[in-house]
Design an enzyme around this catalytic site. Structure first.
Site, short mmCIF file in Angstrom:
data_model
loop_
_atom_site.label_atom_id
_atom_site.label_comp_id
_atom_site.label_asym_id
_atom_site.label_seq_id
_atom_site.Cartn_x
_atom_site.Cartn_y
_atom_site.Cartn_z
N HIS A 166 5.17 2.77 -0.38
CA HIS A 166 6.42 3.51 -0.29
C HIS A 166 7.52 2.60 -0.84
O HIS A 166 7.26 1.45 -1.17
CB HIS A 166 6.71 4.00 1.14
CG HIS A 166 6.81 2.91 2.16
ND1 HIS A 166 5.73 2.24 2.66
CD2 HIS A 166 7.90 2.39 2.77
CE1 HIS A 166 6.14 1.34 3.56
NE2 HIS A 166 7.45 1.41 3.64
N HIS A 215 10.50 1.40 0.39
CA HIS A 215 11.44 0.62 1.20
C HIS A 215 11.56 -0.78 0.62
O HIS A 215 10.60 -1.32 0.05
CB HIS A 215 10.97 0.52 2.64
CG HIS A 215 11.09 1.80 3.41
ND1 HIS A 215 10.49 1.97 4.64
CD2 HIS A 215 11.74 2.96 3.14
CE1 HIS A 215 10.76 3.18 5.09
NE2 HIS A 215 11.51 3.80 4.20
N ASP A 230 11.50 -3.72 1.81
CA ASP A 230 10.55 -4.75 2.23
C ASP A 230 9.18 -4.60 1.57
O ASP A 230 8.36 -5.51 1.65
CB ASP A 230 10.42 -4.80 3.75
CG ASP A 230 9.98 -3.49 4.38
OD1 ASP A 230 10.38 -2.43 3.87
OD2 ASP A 230 9.25 -3.53 5.38
N HIS A 231 8.95 -3.51 0.88
CA HIS A 231 7.68 -3.29 0.17
C HIS A 231 7.82 -3.42 -1.35
O HIS A 231 6.81 -3.52 -2.04
CB HIS A 231 7.10 -1.92 0.52
CG HIS A 231 6.59 -1.86 1.92
ND1 HIS A 231 5.25 -1.82 2.22
CD2 HIS A 231 7.24 -1.84 3.11
CE1 HIS A 231 5.10 -1.78 3.53
NE2 HIS A 231 6.29 -1.79 4.09
#
Length: 156
Positions: A63, A65, A67-68
């Site tokens: 996904h 976000h 942090d990814h």
């Protein structure tokens, strides 16, 4: 064909965690390496794990976000000039991930937004993200090939 999973970082959530890399894994299948998510420090963790950027076939994003995907630019751009095979530069790393949603996420009633970031395209998909990374690093991508063997960014 051997398969191995290497955890490059295990700290989820947007806030940095001291001593831990952001969420990222490398799936090794035979001679190919696939990275799943690109959290903080993933390119350095990839190198520290002894993995070879010439074997990196693709990045998969679960996904979008921060942090990814926060170190996706680094995962794509840092090895650009060193990804060479016997016949010259290797093609750019492919990125797979979610497409634009057909409708905006509903969200919880208590977290409604008053402003909209980038209202022309408020919910981009993975291909939009990669396009913006390439646009944002256009200077680098246009100047570096003058000094080092790099594949053409438009290479399919």
């Amino acid at each position: 064909m051997a398969t191995e999973l290497v955890l490059l970082g295990t700290a989820g959530a947007p806030n940095p965690v001291a001593g831990r890399g952001g969420i990222s894994s490398a799936l090794i299948v035979g001679e190919r390496v696939f990275v799943i998510d690109c959290g903080r420090g993933s390119p350095s963790a990839f190198a520290a794990a002894g993995l070879d950027f010439t074997r990196l076939a693709a990045v998969f994003l679960t996904h979008l976000h921060a942090d990814h995907v926060g170190d996706l630019p680094g995962m794509l751009l840092y090895p650009w000039g060193v990804r060479a095979g016997e016949n010259g530069p290797l093609p750019p790393i492919r990125v797979y991930g979610p497409s634009r949603p057909e409708s905006p996420p509903a969200g919880a009633a208590t977290f409604q937004r008053r402003t909209m970031i980038h209202p022309e395209r408020p919910f981009p998909g993975a291909s939009d993200l990669v396009d913006c990374i390439l646009a944002g690093y256009a200077y680098h991508l246009n100047v570096m090939p003058l000094d080092t063997p790099m594949p053409d960014p438009a290479w399919p």
